[in-house]
Design a protein around this motif. Structure first.
Motif, mmCIF file in Angstrom:
data_model
loop_
_atom_site.group_PDB
_atom_site.id
_atom_site.type_symbol
_atom_site.label_atom_id
_atom_site.label_comp_id
_atom_site.label_asym_id
_atom_site.label_seq_id
_atom_site.Cartn_x
_atom_site.Cartn_y
_atom_site.Cartn_z
ATOM 1 N N GLY A 94 5.758 1.575 6.245
ATOM 2 C CA GLY A 94 6.718 0.717 5.572
ATOM 3 C C GLY A 94 6.143 0.230 4.264
ATOM 4 N N ASP A 95 7.000 -0.328 3.419
ATOM 5 C CA ASP A 95 6.560 -0.796 2.104
ATOM 6 C C ASP A 95 5.816 -2.129 2.186
ATOM 7 O OD1 ASP A 95 7.729 1.416 0.918
ATOM 8 O OD2 ASP A 95 9.657 0.401 0.629
ATOM 9 N N GLU A 96 6.067 -2.895 3.240
ATOM 10 C CA GLU A 96 5.401 -4.182 3.405
ATOM 11 C C GLU A 96 4.414 -4.131 4.566
ATOM 12 O OE1 GLU A 96 8.392 -7.602 1.774
ATOM 13 O OE2 GLU A 96 8.614 -7.007 3.877
ATOM 14 N N THR A 97 3.478 -5.066 4.541
ATOM 15 C CA THR A 97 2.447 -5.118 5.580
ATOM 16 C C THR A 97 2.450 -6.481 6.254
ATOM 17 O OG1 THR A 97 1.027 -3.550 4.398
ATOM 18 C CG2 THR A 97 -0.019 -4.936 6.061
ATOM 19 N N LEU A 98 2.536 -6.449 7.578
ATOM 20 C CA LEU A 98 2.347 -7.648 8.391
ATOM 21 C C LEU A 98 0.864 -7.755 8.718
ATOM 22 C CD1 LEU A 98 3.220 -10.010 10.272
ATOM 23 C CD2 LEU A 98 3.550 -8.279 12.065
ATOM 24 N N ARG A 132 7.485 -1.963 9.134
ATOM 25 C CA ARG A 132 6.383 -2.506 8.349
ATOM 26 C C ARG A 132 5.076 -1.977 8.917
ATOM 27 N NH1 ARG A 132 8.945 -8.336 8.368
ATOM 28 N NH2 ARG A 132 9.554 -8.600 6.168
ATOM 29 N N LYS A 133 4.097 -1.813 8.068
ATOM 30 C CA LYS A 133 2.747 -1.571 8.555
ATOM 31 C C LYS A 133 2.206 -2.863 9.161
ATOM 32 C CE LYS A 133 1.526 -0.035 4.504
ATOM 33 N NZ LYS A 133 0.737 0.483 3.339
ATOM 34 N N VAL A 134 1.363 -2.707 10.150
ATOM 35 C CA VAL A 134 0.691 -3.866 10.746
ATOM 36 C C VAL A 134 -0.809 -3.670 10.551
ATOM 37 C CG1 VAL A 134 0.256 -5.206 12.830
ATOM 38 C CG2 VAL A 134 2.517 -4.178 12.452
ATOM 39 N N ARG A 135 -1.444 -4.627 9.915
ATOM 40 C CA ARG A 135 -2.880 -4.526 9.649
ATOM 41 C C ARG A 135 -3.605 -5.743 10.212
ATOM 42 N NH1 ARG A 135 -6.479 -2.633 4.529
ATOM 43 N NH2 ARG A 135 -5.536 -0.678 5.226
ATOM 44 N N PHE A 136 -4.520 -5.481 11.137
ATOM 45 C CA PHE A 136 -5.464 -6.495 11.579
ATOM 46 C C PHE A 136 -6.571 -6.608 10.545
ATOM 47 C CE2 PHE A 136 -3.371 -5.590 15.509
ATOM 48 C CZ PHE A 136 -3.478 -6.756 16.260
ATOM 49 N N ILE A 137 -6.946 -7.831 10.221
ATOM 50 C CA ILE A 137 -8.133 -8.071 9.395
ATOM 51 C C ILE A 137 -9.102 -8.893 10.235
ATOM 52 C CG2 ILE A 137 -9.061 -9.040 7.269
ATOM 53 C CD1 ILE A 137 -6.314 -8.695 6.002
ATOM 54 N N PHE A 138 -10.280 -8.327 10.439
ATOM 55 C CA PHE A 138 -11.306 -8.980 11.256
ATOM 56 C C PHE A 138 -12.341 -9.616 10.336
ATOM 57 C CE2 PHE A 138 -10.099 -5.132 13.812
ATOM 58 C CZ PHE A 138 -9.311 -5.814 14.731
ATOM 59 N N GLY A 139 -12.397 -10.937 10.331
ATOM 60 C CA GLY A 139 -13.391 -11.644 9.540
ATOM 61 C C GLY A 139 -14.590 -12.031 10.379
ATOM 62 N N ILE A 140 -15.710 -12.270 9.709
ATOM 63 C CA ILE A 140 -16.934 -12.648 10.424
ATOM 64 C C ILE A 140 -17.666 -13.789 9.727
ATOM 65 C CG2 ILE A 140 -17.350 -10.510 11.691
ATOM 66 C CD1 ILE A 140 -19.131 -9.553 9.431
ATOM 67 N N ASN A 141 -16.923 -14.576 8.923
ATOM 68 C CA ASN A 141 -17.530 -15.727 8.255
ATOM 69 C C ASN A 141 -16.568 -16.909 8.210
ATOM 70 O OD1 ASN A 141 -18.435 -16.753 4.975
ATOM 71 N ND2 ASN A 141 -19.788 -16.940 6.744
ATOM 72 N N GLU A 142 -15.677 -16.974 9.186
ATOM 73 C CA GLU A 142 -14.666 -18.026 9.188
ATOM 74 C C GLU A 142 -15.270 -19.400 9.438
ATOM 75 O OE1 GLU A 142 -11.371 -20.585 10.836
ATOM 76 O OE2 GLU A 142 -13.324 -20.050 11.698
ATOM 77 N N GLU A 143 -16.262 -19.464 10.307
ATOM 78 C CA GLU A 143 -16.819 -20.754 10.703
ATOM 79 C C GLU A 143 -17.719 -21.378 9.642
ATOM 80 O OE1 GLU A 143 -15.769 -22.301 13.112
ATOM 81 O OE2 GLU A 143 -15.203 -20.985 14.762
ATOM 82 N N TYR A 186 -14.108 -11.801 -0.199
ATOM 83 C CA TYR A 186 -14.554 -10.446 -0.551
ATOM 84 C C TYR A 186 -13.447 -9.432 -0.275
ATOM 85 C CZ TYR A 186 -17.753 -6.497 -1.094
ATOM 86 O OH TYR A 186 -18.367 -5.351 -1.524
ATOM 87 N N TYR A 187 -12.801 -9.561 0.885
ATOM 88 C CA TYR A 187 -11.713 -8.640 1.223
ATOM 89 C C TYR A 187 -10.633 -8.678 0.144
ATOM 90 C CZ TYR A 187 -7.995 -6.354 3.879
ATOM 91 O OH TYR A 187 -6.999 -5.488 4.281
ATOM 92 N N ALA A 188 -10.257 -9.877 -0.294
ATOM 93 C CA ALA A 188 -9.192 -10.008 -1.289
ATOM 94 C C ALA A 188 -9.573 -9.405 -2.633
ATOM 95 C CB ALA A 188 -8.828 -11.481 -1.461
ATOM 96 N N GLN A 189 -10.870 -9.355 -2.928
ATOM 97 C CA GLN A 189 -11.326 -8.716 -4.159
ATOM 98 C C GLN A 189 -11.217 -7.199 -4.081
ATOM 99 O OE1 GLN A 189 -15.338 -10.039 -4.816
ATOM 100 N NE2 GLN A 189 -14.739 -12.134 -5.328
ATOM 101 N N LYS A 190 -11.359 -6.659 -2.872
ATOM 102 C CA LYS A 190 -11.442 -5.214 -2.709
ATOM 103 C C LYS A 190 -10.119 -4.561 -2.316
ATOM 104 C CE LYS A 190 -15.880 -4.837 -3.489
ATOM 105 N NZ LYS A 190 -16.435 -4.016 -4.593
ATOM 106 N N LEU A 191 -9.267 -5.278 -1.570
ATOM 107 C CA LEU A 191 -8.054 -4.683 -1.014
ATOM 108 C C LEU A 191 -6.887 -5.647 -1.147
ATOM 109 C CD1 LEU A 191 -9.586 -3.276 2.300
ATOM 110 C CD2 LEU A 191 -8.868 -1.925 0.324
ATOM 111 N N PRO A 192 -5.649 -5.119 -1.212
ATOM 112 C CA PRO A 192 -4.484 -6.005 -1.266
ATOM 113 C C PRO A 192 -4.348 -6.794 0.036
ATOM 114 C CG PRO A 192 -3.903 -3.736 -1.872
ATOM 115 C CD PRO A 192 -5.282 -3.687 -1.296
ATOM 116 N N MET A 193 -3.950 -8.036 -0.091
ATOM 117 C CA MET A 193 -3.688 -8.846 1.091
ATOM 118 C C MET A 193 -2.288 -8.521 1.626
ATOM 119 S SD MET A 193 -6.443 -10.506 1.574
ATOM 120 C CE MET A 193 -6.128 -11.881 2.689
ATOM 121 N N PRO A 194 -2.061 -8.693 2.926
ATOM 122 C CA PRO A 194 -0.746 -8.423 3.506
ATOM 123 C C PRO A 194 0.354 -9.285 2.881
ATOM 124 C CG PRO A 194 -2.414 -8.605 5.218
ATOM 125 C CD PRO A 194 -3.065 -9.039 3.947
#
Length: 469
Positions: free
Chosen positions: A75-79, A139-150, A158-166
Motif C-alpha cells: 500500500g502507499d501508506e505505512t502503519l 497498507r504496509k505494516v512495519r514494526f520498529i524495534f527500538g533498544i534505547n527507549e529507557e 537515528y532511525y528517522a535520519q535513515k528511513l521514512p517514519m510510518p
C-alpha cells in the motif's frame, strides 16, 4: 471464535515460549561496541526479534545496530507499530531470578515482561494472525524495534535520519483503553562541584542512590567519617525519617567509617507517589545532622527543594485541565570526589514551556547554592483530539474485543508515539491492573498477553486490510 482469535489461541504456548526467550536477554543499556551502540545485550535482543520476525514471514532490516524493522503488506501508506526491547536495570529484592522468565500462577515473571517485551511479542503474533487470515492488505505494516527507549531515544532519532517514519502508528507500551495525551518529559542534572577545603569540612564521604532517572530509587546509601557526626543524633534522625517515609534504615561502622542505608520501594518515575524514595529519605536524614559547611548546605538545599513529587520545592508545581499535574522524581543522587549531583525526571502538563516554566524556575529555586542545571534529554508533549479517526477506530476495536468501555486517558509516561506525527499508545495494561513496570517481580499475565494480542490483531485488520472474512 473468529479466525484471528482462533489462530492466537492455537499458538498460545509458542507466544509464551518466545516471550520467555526474549526476556532471558538482560537488555539493559551497556558499553558501546562496534556496530552495537547500546551494548551487547541490547543488540542480542534486537537480533532475537529480527530472527523471530523473519521466521514468521516478515521482511526485516537492521538499522546499523540502533534499531530494527519487520514489515509485511502493501500500500502507499505505512502503519507503524513501535516497540522497545531495552529494559531498566533489574534492581534487587526479586523473589524469582529476573532474567529466567519463570512461569508461575499463570504469569511470566521477568524484567521487561510487562515493559515492553510482552506487548512486543503479543503485537507481533497479532500481525502474524492477520497475515495467516488471508486478508488483503491496503497498507504496509512495519514494526520498529527500538533498544534505547529507557535511556535516551537515540534509536528513534537515528532511525528517522535513515528511513521514512510510518504515516500513522500505534505503540503497545502504555495502558488500555487508549492514551491520547502524554505529558512533556525532561530529565535535568542538578550538579555542583566543591573545592578541597569544602570536601574536608564535610563528614560525608560519598552518597549513592539510583541508576536511572525514570525509576524511584529503592536504595540510598551514604558513607560518613565518624568525626563531625553525632551518632546518637544520626540514629534518632534515621529512625524518625524511616517511620515517616515508610523506609527501612540501617547503620553500620566499618573500617573507621559509618555506613548509612535507606531502603524503600521502587516505582516508575512517571508515578513517583507509588514508590517510597530512599534518596529522599537519605537527604532528609542528613540535613538533620550535618553542619553549615558548603557541602552540607547544598545537601540541605536539595533536601528542601528536590524531593517533592509535585515539584513544589523546585517552584514547578504546575497543572492544566488537559493533562493534569506535574510530577517530579528524584531518580539519581550521587556525591563522589567533591561533586554532588541529583538527576530529576519531570513530567509536565502539555500547556507549559520546558525552558521558561521548568528550567528557569528550578534555577531560581536552587540559586542559594549556585547549582548547574543541565538538560540531559526530553520529549515534547503529545496530544491527539478524541474525535481523530485513528482513535475512534482503536476504541471501537477495544470495546468489541474486551466488552469494556472505551475512553481516552492521559499519562505521565513517555512512549514512542511521540516519534510520529500521527500515533497513540494503545494498551497493554487493562484498567484496574496493578502497575508493575520498573518494579521488582515484574510480570505479565498470560491471559492478558493473549487478550492484548487479540485486540492488536483486530486493530491491525481494521487499519491495514480490507477486512477478515
Amino acid at each position: 471464535m473468529d479466525r484471528l482469535n482462533q489462530y492466537l489461541e492455537q499458538h498460545r504456548d509458542q507466544i509464551v515460549t518466545q516471550l520467555q526467550g526474549l526476556c532471558r536477554i538482560p537488555s539493559v543499556e551497556g558499553q558501546p561496541l562496534p556496530g552495537k551502540p547500546f551494548g551487547q545485550a541490547c543488540d542480542d535482543a534486537l537480533n532475537y526479534m529480527l530472527n523471530l520476525s523473519s521466521s514468521l514471514g516478515f521482511k526485516t532490516g537492521n538499522v546499523d545496530g540502533y534499531a530494527g524493522w519487520a514489515e509485511y503488506g502493501e500500500g502507499d501508506e505505512t502503519l507503524g507499530i513501535l516497540c522497545h526491547l531495552d529494559v531498566v536495570p533489574e534492581g534487587e529484592g526479586w523473589s524469582v531470578p529476573p532474567y529466567e522468565a519463570v512461569v508461575k500462577d499463570g504469569r511470566v515473571y521477568a524484567r521487561g515482561a510487562d515493559d515492553n517485551k510482552g506487548p512486543t511479542i503479543a503485537s507481533l503474533y497479532a500481525m502474524k494472525a492477520v497475515m495467516e487470515s488471508g486478508a488483503r492488505f491496503t497498507r504496509k505494516v512495519r514494526f520498529i524495534f527500538g533498544i534505547n527507549e529507557e535511556t535516551g531515544w537515540k534509536d528513534m532519532a537515528y532511525y528517522a535520519q535513515k528511513l521514512p517514519m510510518p504515516d500513522l502508528g500505534i505503540v503497545p507500551d502504555g495502558v488500555f483503553p487508549l492514551i491520547n495525551t502524554e505529558k512533556g518529559v525532561v530529565h535535568f542534572s542538578i550538579k555542583k562541584a566543591f573545592d578541597e577545603d569544602d570536601v574536608r569540612a564535610c563528614p560525608v564521604i560519598s552518597i549513592s542512590a539510583g541508576t536511572v532517572a525514570n525509576v524511584v530509587p529503592e536504595k540510598a546509601s551514604a558513607t560518613l567519617r565518624l568525626d563531625g557526626i553525632d551518632q546518637d543524633l544520626l540514629r534518632a534522625a534515621a529512625k524518625a525519617v524511616a517511620q515517616d517515609r515508610k523506609l527501612i534504615a540501617t547503620m553500620k561502622k566499618e573500617d573507621g567509617v559509618l555506613h548509612l542505608l535507606f531502603e524503600g520501594k521502587s516505582a516508575h518515575g512517571a508515578s513517583p507517589d507509588e514508590g517510597n524514595n530512599a534518596a529522599a529519605g537519605l537527604l532528609l536524614c542528613l540535613e538533620k545532622v550535618l553542619g553549615r559547611d558548603s557541602v552540607a548546605s547544598a545537601i540541605r538545599l536539595l533536601s528542601a527543594q528536590a524531593i517533592d513529587t509535585d515539584g513544589a520545592g523546585l517552584q514547578i508545581k504546575l497543572h492544566d485541565d488537559v493533562s493534569g499535574d506535574l510530577t517530579c522524581n528524584l531518580g539519581v543522587l550521587r556525591y563522589e570526589s567533591g561533586v554532588l549531583e541529583a538527576i530529576v525526571d519531570i513530567r509536565f502538563p502539555i500547556t507549559f514551556d520546558e525552558e521558561k516554566d521548568i528550567r528557569q524556575n528550578i534555577l531560581s529555586a536552587l540559586s542559594p547554592c549556585g547549582f548547574e542545571v543541565t538538560k540531559l534529554h526530553g520529549h515534547a508533549p503529545l496530544h491527539m483530539p478524541k474525535d481523530h479517526p485513528l482513535i475512534q477506530t482503536l476504541l471501537k476495536v477495544y470495546e468489541e474485543q474486551t466488552g469494556l468501555e472505551g475512553y481516552t486517558v492521559t499519562i505521565g509516561g513517555g512512549t514512542y508515539a511521540r516519534a510520529l506525527k500521527n500515533a497513540v499508545a494503545f494498551g497493554f495494561s487493562l484498567p484496574g491492573k496493578e502497575g508493575v513496570a520498573h518494579q521488582k517481580d515484574e510480570y505479565v499475565e498470560i491471559d492478558s498477553l493473549l487478550l492484548g494480542a487479540r485486540v492488536y490483531a483486530h486493530a491491525i485488520a481494521a487499519l491495514a486490510t480490507d477486512g477478515v472474512n
